[in-house]
Design a protein around this motif. Structure first.
Motif, PDB file in Angstrom:
ATOM      1  N   LEU A  33      -1.731  60.781  16.407  1.00  0.00           N
ATOM      2  CA  LEU A  33      -0.949  59.593  16.753  1.00  0.00           C
ATOM      3  C   LEU A  33      -0.344  59.842  18.130  1.00  0.00           C
ATOM      4  O   LEU A  33       0.493  60.728  18.284  1.00  0.00           O
ATOM      5  CB  LEU A  33       0.148  59.363  15.709  1.00  0.00           C
ATOM      6  CG  LEU A  33       1.185  58.286  15.990  1.00  0.00           C
ATOM      7  CD1 LEU A  33       0.528  56.905  16.045  1.00  0.00           C
ATOM      8  CD2 LEU A  33       2.265  58.314  14.914  1.00  0.00           C
ATOM      9  N   ALA A  34      -0.794  59.084  19.119  1.00  0.00           N
ATOM     10  CA  ALA A  34      -0.276  59.229  20.484  1.00  0.00           C
ATOM     11  C   ALA A  34       0.661  58.063  20.773  1.00  0.00           C
ATOM     12  O   ALA A  34       0.225  56.910  20.876  1.00  0.00           O
ATOM     13  CB  ALA A  34      -1.424  59.252  21.488  1.00  0.00           C
ATOM     14  N   ILE A  35       1.948  58.383  20.850  1.00  0.00           N
ATOM     15  CA  ILE A  35       2.967  57.385  21.155  1.00  0.00           C
ATOM     16  C   ILE A  35       4.124  58.130  21.815  1.00  0.00           C
ATOM     17  O   ILE A  35       4.447  59.254  21.413  1.00  0.00           O
ATOM     18  CB  ILE A  35       3.412  56.621  19.880  1.00  0.00           C
ATOM     19  CG1 ILE A  35       4.333  55.457  20.231  1.00  0.00           C
ATOM     20  CG2 ILE A  35       4.050  57.546  18.873  1.00  0.00           C
ATOM     21  CD1 ILE A  35       4.573  54.490  19.058  1.00  0.00           C
ATOM     22  N   PRO A  46       2.857  51.110  23.719  1.00  0.00           N
ATOM     23  CA  PRO A  46       1.468  51.548  23.556  1.00  0.00           C
ATOM     24  C   PRO A  46       1.349  52.626  22.485  1.00  0.00           C
ATOM     25  O   PRO A  46       2.192  53.516  22.394  1.00  0.00           O
ATOM     26  CB  PRO A  46       1.081  52.089  24.932  1.00  0.00           C
ATOM     27  CG  PRO A  46       2.281  52.041  25.784  1.00  0.00           C
ATOM     28  CD  PRO A  46       3.415  51.479  24.999  1.00  0.00           C
ATOM     29  N   VAL A  47       0.298  52.524  21.684  1.00  0.00           N
ATOM     30  CA  VAL A  47       0.043  53.507  20.630  1.00  0.00           C
ATOM     31  C   VAL A  47      -1.466  53.691  20.506  1.00  0.00           C
ATOM     32  O   VAL A  47      -2.228  52.735  20.675  1.00  0.00           O
ATOM     33  CB  VAL A  47       0.673  53.055  19.282  1.00  0.00           C
ATOM     34  CG1 VAL A  47       0.130  51.726  18.823  1.00  0.00           C
ATOM     35  CG2 VAL A  47       0.488  54.112  18.211  1.00  0.00           C
ATOM     36  N   GLU A  48      -1.880  54.946  20.240  1.00  0.00           N
ATOM     37  CA  GLU A  48      -3.296  55.247  20.060  1.00  0.00           C
ATOM     38  C   GLU A  48      -3.443  56.172  18.861  1.00  0.00           C
ATOM     39  O   GLU A  48      -2.615  57.074  18.666  1.00  0.00           O
ATOM     40  CB  GLU A  48      -3.861  55.913  21.318  1.00  0.00           C
ATOM     41  CG  GLU A  48      -5.338  56.229  21.218  1.00  0.00           C
ATOM     42  CD  GLU A  48      -5.906  56.750  22.540  1.00  0.00           C
ATOM     43  OE1 GLU A  48      -5.332  56.450  23.600  1.00  0.00           O
ATOM     44  OE2 GLU A  48      -6.912  57.456  22.487  1.00  0.00           O
ATOM     45  N   VAL A  49      -4.474  55.937  18.071  1.00  0.00           N
ATOM     46  CA  VAL A  49      -4.739  56.778  16.903  1.00  0.00           C
ATOM     47  C   VAL A  49      -6.176  57.269  16.959  1.00  0.00           C
ATOM     48  O   VAL A  49      -7.055  56.616  17.507  1.00  0.00           O
ATOM     49  CB  VAL A  49      -4.501  56.012  15.581  1.00  0.00           C
ATOM     50  CG1 VAL A  49      -3.033  55.776  15.340  1.00  0.00           C
ATOM     51  CG2 VAL A  49      -5.271  54.705  15.548  1.00  0.00           C
ATOM     52  N   ARG A  82     -11.419  56.089  17.178  1.00  0.00           N
ATOM     53  CA  ARG A  82     -10.219  56.017  18.003  1.00  0.00           C
ATOM     54  C   ARG A  82      -9.910  54.551  18.260  1.00  0.00           C
ATOM     55  O   ARG A  82     -10.813  53.741  18.459  1.00  0.00           O
ATOM     56  CB  ARG A  82     -10.477  56.727  19.322  1.00  0.00           C
ATOM     57  CG  ARG A  82      -9.357  56.650  20.321  1.00  0.00           C
ATOM     58  CD  ARG A  82      -9.746  57.333  21.644  1.00  0.00           C
ATOM     59  NE  ARG A  82     -10.220  58.699  21.472  1.00  0.00           N
ATOM     60  CZ  ARG A  82      -9.451  59.782  21.481  1.00  0.00           C
ATOM     61  NH1 ARG A  82      -8.157  59.660  21.668  1.00  0.00           N
ATOM     62  NH2 ARG A  82      -9.971  60.967  21.329  1.00  0.00           N
ATOM     63  N   ALA A  83      -8.646  54.197  18.253  1.00  0.00           N
ATOM     64  CA  ALA A  83      -8.230  52.824  18.546  1.00  0.00           C
ATOM     65  C   ALA A  83      -6.871  52.852  19.225  1.00  0.00           C
ATOM     66  O   ALA A  83      -6.086  53.774  19.032  1.00  0.00           O
ATOM     67  CB  ALA A  83      -8.148  52.014  17.251  1.00  0.00           C
ATOM     68  N   SER A  84      -6.625  51.837  20.026  1.00  0.00           N
ATOM     69  CA  SER A  84      -5.318  51.734  20.678  1.00  0.00           C
ATOM     70  C   SER A  84      -4.892  50.279  20.721  1.00  0.00           C
ATOM     71  O   SER A  84      -5.716  49.363  20.672  1.00  0.00           O
ATOM     72  CB  SER A  84      -5.361  52.324  22.093  1.00  0.00           C
ATOM     73  OG  SER A  84      -6.258  51.601  22.897  1.00  0.00           O
ATOM     74  N   THR A  85      -3.599  50.097  20.788  1.00  0.00           N
ATOM     75  CA  THR A  85      -3.027  48.761  20.878  1.00  0.00           C
ATOM     76  C   THR A  85      -1.597  48.889  21.392  1.00  0.00           C
ATOM     77  O   THR A  85      -1.146  49.980  21.743  1.00  0.00           O
ATOM     78  CB  THR A  85      -3.057  48.052  19.502  1.00  0.00           C
ATOM     79  OG1 THR A  85      -2.688  46.684  19.672  1.00  0.00           O
ATOM     80  CG2 THR A  85      -2.128  48.706  18.500  1.00  0.00           C
ATOM     81  N   ARG A  86      -0.919  47.805  21.445  1.00  0.00           N
ATOM     82  CA  ARG A  86       0.510  47.793  21.748  1.00  0.00           C
ATOM     83  C   ARG A  86       1.208  47.169  20.557  1.00  0.00           C
ATOM     84  O   ARG A  86       0.675  46.245  19.937  1.00  0.00           O
ATOM     85  CB  ARG A  86       0.804  47.006  23.024  1.00  0.00           C
ATOM     86  CG  ARG A  86       0.220  47.674  24.249  1.00  0.00           C
ATOM     87  CD  ARG A  86       0.526  46.904  25.505  1.00  0.00           C
ATOM     88  NE  ARG A  86      -0.105  47.531  26.647  1.00  0.00           N
ATOM     89  CZ  ARG A  86       0.472  48.501  27.373  1.00  0.00           C
ATOM     90  NH1 ARG A  86       1.689  48.890  27.083  1.00  0.00           N
ATOM     91  NH2 ARG A  86      -0.156  49.043  28.378  1.00  0.00           N
TER      92      ARG A  86
END
Length: 122
Positions: A33-35, A46-49, A82-86
């Motif tokens: 979890l990148a935040i 922004p967040v990426e998993v 992998r996915a990212s969003t806000r």
């Protein structure tokens, strides 16, 4: 004028997670979890998993009015899982990522995010 937003109760969060996992036991790790730990503006965070061999990954925010933020589903031909969003965060809280793995197990991780300006105000 201060507007107080309803926050998800512990039961609502548990219900949202159980709805995703079917009540299966969670194991720590195996999902990234990148935040950022500090969000200046909770309106757009922004967040990426990422999780190898995941078939789906859900993100939950435990102090938002609606705890479930998003569920990403990966098809069999998806290269990277992998996915990212806000996302919006109402206030400082934990962000939780849970991955359903191809073998049917569930992996989780969580990070505390300090929000300077809440993003769910009216």
């Amino acid at each position: 004028m201060l507007t107080l937003l309803p926050e998800a109760s512990a039961k609502q969060i548990a219900d949202a997670i159980d709805n995703f996992t079917g009540g299966a036991q969670l194991s720590e790790g195996g999902v990234d979890l990148a935040i950022d730990s500090i969000a200046e503006n909770g309106f757009t965070v922004p967040v990426e998993v990422f999780a190898d061999n995941a078939v789906s990954i859900a993100i939950f925010a435990d102090d938002n009015p609606d705890a479930e933020v998003v569920v990403f589903t990966f098809g069999q031909f998806a290269g990277k899982r992998r996915a990212s969003t806000r996302m919006r965060l109402a206030r400082s809280q934990n962000v939780i990522a849970i991955a359903q793995m191809a073998d049917g197990t569930y992996r989780s991780t969580a990070k505390k995010v300090a929000v300077i300006i809440g993003g769910c105000g009216a």
